[in-house]
Each structure stands twice: as structure tokens, then as C-alpha cells.
Design a protein around this motif. Structure first.
Motif, PDB file in Angstrom:
ATOM      1  N   ILE A  23      31.709  42.977  34.956  1.00 41.26           N
ATOM      2  CA  ILE A  23      31.630  41.740  35.735  1.00 41.26           C
ATOM      3  C   ILE A  23      32.073  41.979  37.168  1.00 41.26           C
ATOM      4  O   ILE A  23      33.151  42.524  37.417  1.00 41.26           O
ATOM      5  N   HIS A  24      31.234  41.559  38.125  1.00 45.43           N
ATOM      6  CA  HIS A  24      31.640  41.492  39.528  1.00 45.43           C
ATOM      7  C   HIS A  24      32.398  40.183  39.742  1.00 45.43           C
ATOM      8  O   HIS A  24      31.921  39.115  39.334  1.00 45.43           O
ATOM      9  N   SER A  25      33.542  40.254  40.398  1.00 41.50           N
ATOM     10  CA  SER A  25      34.305  39.051  40.716  1.00 41.50           C
ATOM     11  C   SER A  25      34.571  39.031  42.221  1.00 41.50           C
ATOM     12  O   SER A  25      35.312  39.863  42.743  1.00 41.50           O
ATOM     13  N   GLY A  26      33.949  38.083  42.934  1.00 40.76           N
ATOM     14  CA  GLY A  26      34.074  38.011  44.383  1.00 40.76           C
ATOM     15  C   GLY A  26      35.475  37.622  44.821  1.00 40.76           C
ATOM     16  O   GLY A  26      36.298  37.155  44.044  1.00 40.76           O
ATOM     17  N   GLY A  27      35.720  37.817  46.112  1.00 39.22           N
ATOM     18  CA  GLY A  27      37.016  37.447  46.661  1.00 39.22           C
ATOM     19  C   GLY A  27      37.791  38.641  47.164  1.00 39.22           C
ATOM     20  O   GLY A  27      37.444  39.805  46.923  1.00 39.22           O
ATOM     21  N   PHE A  28      38.875  38.330  47.860  1.00 39.79           N
ATOM     22  CA  PHE A  28      39.755  39.342  48.443  1.00 39.79           C
ATOM     23  C   PHE A  28      41.150  38.756  48.370  1.00 39.79           C
ATOM     24  O   PHE A  28      41.455  37.791  49.061  1.00 39.79           O
ATOM     25  N   GLY A  29      41.987  39.316  47.503  1.00 36.63           N
ATOM     26  CA  GLY A  29      43.264  38.655  47.242  1.00 36.63           C
ATOM     27  C   GLY A  29      42.986  37.350  46.528  1.00 36.63           C
ATOM     28  O   GLY A  29      42.404  37.309  45.443  1.00 36.63           O
ATOM     29  N   LEU A  30      43.378  36.235  47.153  1.00 32.17           N
ATOM     30  CA  LEU A  30      43.048  34.908  46.622  1.00 32.17           C
ATOM     31  C   LEU A  30      42.037  34.183  47.494  1.00 32.17           C
ATOM     32  O   LEU A  30      41.757  33.008  47.272  1.00 32.17           O
ATOM     33  N   CYS A  31      41.472  34.888  48.486  1.00 26.69           N
ATOM     34  CA  CYS A  31      40.538  34.270  49.424  1.00 26.69           C
ATOM     35  C   CYS A  31      39.109  34.379  48.894  1.00 26.69           C
ATOM     36  O   CYS A  31      38.584  35.485  48.720  1.00 26.69           O
ATOM     37  N   GLY A  32      38.500  33.249  48.620  1.00 23.17           N
ATOM     38  CA  GLY A  32      37.122  33.242  48.153  1.00 23.17           C
ATOM     39  C   GLY A  32      36.951  33.671  46.713  1.00 23.17           C
ATOM     40  O   GLY A  32      35.874  34.133  46.326  1.00 23.17           O
ATOM     41  N   ILE A  33      37.983  33.510  45.886  1.00 22.93           N
ATOM     42  CA  ILE A  33      37.858  33.919  44.483  1.00 22.93           C
ATOM     43  C   ILE A  33      37.239  32.782  43.657  1.00 22.93           C
ATOM     44  O   ILE A  33      37.469  31.607  43.931  1.00 22.93           O
ATOM     45  N   PRO A  34      36.468  33.117  42.631  1.00 22.34           N
ATOM     46  CA  PRO A  34      35.865  32.107  41.752  1.00 22.34           C
ATOM     47  C   PRO A  34      36.853  31.674  40.669  1.00 22.34           C
ATOM     48  O   PRO A  34      36.687  31.964  39.490  1.00 22.34           O
ATOM     49  N   ASN A  35      37.912  30.984  41.071  1.00 21.68           N
ATOM     50  CA  ASN A  35      39.037  30.711  40.169  1.00 21.68           C
ATOM     51  C   ASN A  35      38.646  29.918  38.930  1.00 21.68           C
ATOM     52  O   ASN A  35      39.141  30.171  37.826  1.00 21.68           O
ATOM     53  N   LEU A  36      37.755  28.941  39.078  1.00 14.15           N
ATOM     54  CA  LEU A  36      37.370  28.130  37.921  1.00 14.15           C
ATOM     55  C   LEU A  36      36.586  28.951  36.902  1.00 14.15           C
ATOM     56  O   LEU A  36      36.751  28.777  35.685  1.00 14.15           O
ATOM     57  N   LEU A  37      35.762  29.848  37.379  1.00 13.63           N
ATOM     58  CA  LEU A  37      34.996  30.708  36.480  1.00 13.63           C
ATOM     59  C   LEU A  37      35.904  31.730  35.798  1.00 13.63           C
ATOM     60  O   LEU A  37      35.731  32.045  34.617  1.00 13.63           O
ATOM     61  N   ILE A  38      36.904  32.232  36.527  1.00 13.11           N
ATOM     62  CA  ILE A  38      37.878  33.150  35.929  1.00 13.11           C
ATOM     63  C   ILE A  38      38.640  32.447  34.808  1.00 13.11           C
ATOM     64  O   ILE A  38      38.846  33.007  33.725  1.00 13.11           O
ATOM     65  N   GLU A  39      39.059  31.216  35.054  1.00 14.42           N
ATOM     66  CA  GLU A  39      39.788  30.465  34.028  1.00 14.42           C
ATOM     67  C   GLU A  39      38.921  30.224  32.798  1.00 14.42           C
ATOM     68  O   GLU A  39      39.404  30.270  31.659  1.00 14.42           O
ATOM     69  N   ALA A  40      37.623  29.974  33.005  1.00 15.26           N
ATOM     70  CA  ALA A  40      36.719  29.756  31.874  1.00 15.26           C
ATOM     71  C   ALA A  40      36.537  31.042  31.071  1.00 15.26           C
ATOM     72  O   ALA A  40      36.425  30.999  29.831  1.00 15.26           O
ATOM     73  N   ILE A  41      36.509  32.187  31.756  1.00 13.38           N
ATOM     74  CA  ILE A  41      36.428  33.462  31.038  1.00 13.38           C
ATOM     75  C   ILE A  41      37.686  33.677  30.213  1.00 13.38           C
ATOM     76  O   ILE A  41      37.632  34.104  29.056  1.00 13.38           O
ATOM     77  N   ARG A  42      38.835  33.363  30.803  1.00 14.49           N
ATOM     78  CA  ARG A  42      40.096  33.467  30.049  1.00 14.49           C
ATOM     79  C   ARG A  42      40.047  32.603  28.797  1.00 14.49           C
ATOM     80  O   ARG A  42      40.376  33.052  27.687  1.00 14.49           O
ATOM     81  N   ASP A  43      39.615  31.361  28.948  1.00 15.94           N
ATOM     82  CA  ASP A  43      39.610  30.437  27.828  1.00 15.94           C
ATOM     83  C   ASP A  43      38.593  30.809  26.753  1.00 15.94           C
ATOM     84  O   ASP A  43      38.723  30.399  25.593  1.00 15.94           O
ATOM     85  N   SER A  44      37.574  31.592  27.127  1.00 14.72           N
ATOM     86  CA  SER A  44      36.548  31.985  26.151  1.00 14.72           C
ATOM     87  C   SER A  44      37.064  33.004  25.144  1.00 14.72           C
ATOM     88  O   SER A  44      36.531  33.131  24.042  1.00 14.72           O
TER      89      SER A  44
END
Length: 251
Positions: A23-44
């Protein structure tokens, strides 16, 4: 209603996730990260994931959430700092890490999106980065071969989108997001603002909608974390800020 627009992150990722994905995950540090999608992956609950990202967020945000739940088997990244759990797992041999110079990582992703299987670079020649990789001499200079990266899934954060998935990124949140959006078999985007068809100036579009398959809109009021809140130091003689104003964070 756009056929690409889904009601939430869970719905947008439905049917896409499986154990062992890259999986590619965009962002740099916490700037421009897809946080909601990351949380959904965690919950899956999917596991044994390989993530391509500049770094892994911080301990309690970004990809740090997936490190905490031990869903990440391998990181392909350029930076470990700011995340104590990332460093701990690496030093303990619990997490596989493939380090890349930052420019090399960006080019590997861009190459994947452009259909380029490999390229040569001088960066890393003679260091641990080049160990086990083919080298080639061009015009008397040694180069190391790096492979392009094509992911199973890219999760992206954008500023604006139209119903066709044309994307505009804002300032430094642009970072890795545009190249990652092109370098995956499936790209899912969380967008801050959805505009109508034809409202985006074609010259201002960073990622064409042909690369985007699914989108969600970030709910109003969703927190935007700042990795390190810093303000410019003022001299004692500097005039105080106007009443009611607050210094702006640099990141």
C-alpha cells in the motif's frame, strides 16, 4: 452523485483490503496524510501489510496507529524519526524496513506510475543502500539500479476534487500524494472539498481523475494534527501580535 464518491472510509475500502498487500500511503509526517483511510484499515483487521511512505507518522497518529496494532510487516520508507514505536520495532527485529534516500523513494514511486520497471541513480553508490543491487557504469561513473514500485492500493489525501476525481493538492500536503496516486492498481482518496463538475481550472489539476477510483469527503471539523507546533522566535523589542491573533504553525 459521483459514481466514485462513497459515504465513508469503510465503504470506500470495502472489498479492496486483504492480508499481505502493498500500500502507498501519501503524506509527509502528518502533513497530507489520509488519516481516515488509515483508521479504516486499522479497524478492518488486515495484517502483514507492506507500506510505502516517507515515514510512519507518529506514535498515536498516521501509520503509527497500524504499527501499534502490529498490522504492518514491512515499511519502505526514508525516515524513522518522530516515531518511537517505529524505531523500537526496527531495532528489535520485529519490523522489516527497506530504507531509501528520499529522492530515490519518490522516483521509485514515479517510475512505477510511468510503467518504468527500473532506473539508475548515483545516490547510494558505495553505501549500504546499494548492497545486493546491480550497478552499471555510464560515462565513467557508477550508478545503482533501483526498481519502480507499483502498489496494490494507494490511499491519498487531497484538498479539492470534482465528481470525476480530478484532484488539487494544497501547498506542502502535495508531497508524495500525486505520484502515489498514479502508481497503484486502485487509488482511494479522502478529499477536503468536493466541487461541481467543471469548477476546477484544468490548468490547476495536479492528478487527473483517470487515476482515481474511489473518494470520500472529510467530514467538517475533522482534526488536522500538527507534528511539531513551532513559532518564530521574536526579539524582546518586537511588537506584540495584534489582539486576538495566534501565531501560525510552520507545519
Amino acid at each position: 452523485m459521483s459514481r466514485k464518491l462513497y459515504p465513508d472510509a469503510k465503504a470506500a475500502l470495502d472489498g479492496l483490503l486483504r492480508d499481505g498487500m502493498l500500500i502507498h500511503s501519501g503524506g509527509f509526517g502528518l502533513c497530507g496524510i489520509p488519516n481516515l483511510l488509515i483508521e479504516a484499515i486499522r479497524d478492518s483487521g488486515v495484517k502483514d501489510l507492506t507500506f510505502v511512505s516517507n515515514n510512519a507518522g507518529v506514535d498515536d497518529a498516521g501509520l503509527g496507529l497500524l504499527l501499534k496494532t502490529r498490522q504492518v510487516r514491512k515499511m519502505i520508507a526514508s525516515y524513522v524519526g518522530e516515531n518511537a514505536e517505529f524505531a523500537r520495532q526496527f531495532l528489535a527485529g520485529e519490523l522489516e524496513i527497506e530504507f531509501n534516500p528520499q529522492g530515490t523513494l519518490a522516483e521509485r514511486i514515479r517510475a512505477g506510475g510511468a510503467g518504468i520497471p527500473a532506473f539508475f541513480t548515483r545516490t547510494g553508490v558505495g553505501t549500504a543502500v546499494a548492497e545486493g543491487k546491480p550497478t552499471q557504469e555510464f560515462d565513467g561513473v557508477t550508478y545503482v539500479m533501483e526498481r519502480g514500485i507499483m502498489a496494490d492500493l494507494a490511499i491519498i489525501h487531497a484538498w479539492k476534487a470534482d465528481p470525476e476525481g480530478n484532484l488539487v493538492f494544497r501547498k506542502t500536503a502535495r508531497n508524495f500524494n500525486p505520484v502515489m496516486a498514479t502508481a497503484a492498481r486502485m487509488t482511494v482518496v479522502q478529499v477536503e472539498e468536493m466541487v461541481g463538475q467543471g469548477e476546477l481550472n484544468p490548468d490547476h489539476i495536479h492528478t487527473p481523475g483517470i487515476y482515481v477510483k474511489r473518494m470520500i469527503v472529510v467530514p467538517p471539523g475533522t482534526e488536522k494534527r500538527i507534528e511539531q507546533r513551532t513559532v518564530r522566535k521574536r526579539s524582546e523589542s518586537a511588537a506584540p501580535a495584534a489582539a486576538g491573533t495566534d501565531p501560525l504553525p510552520t507545519r
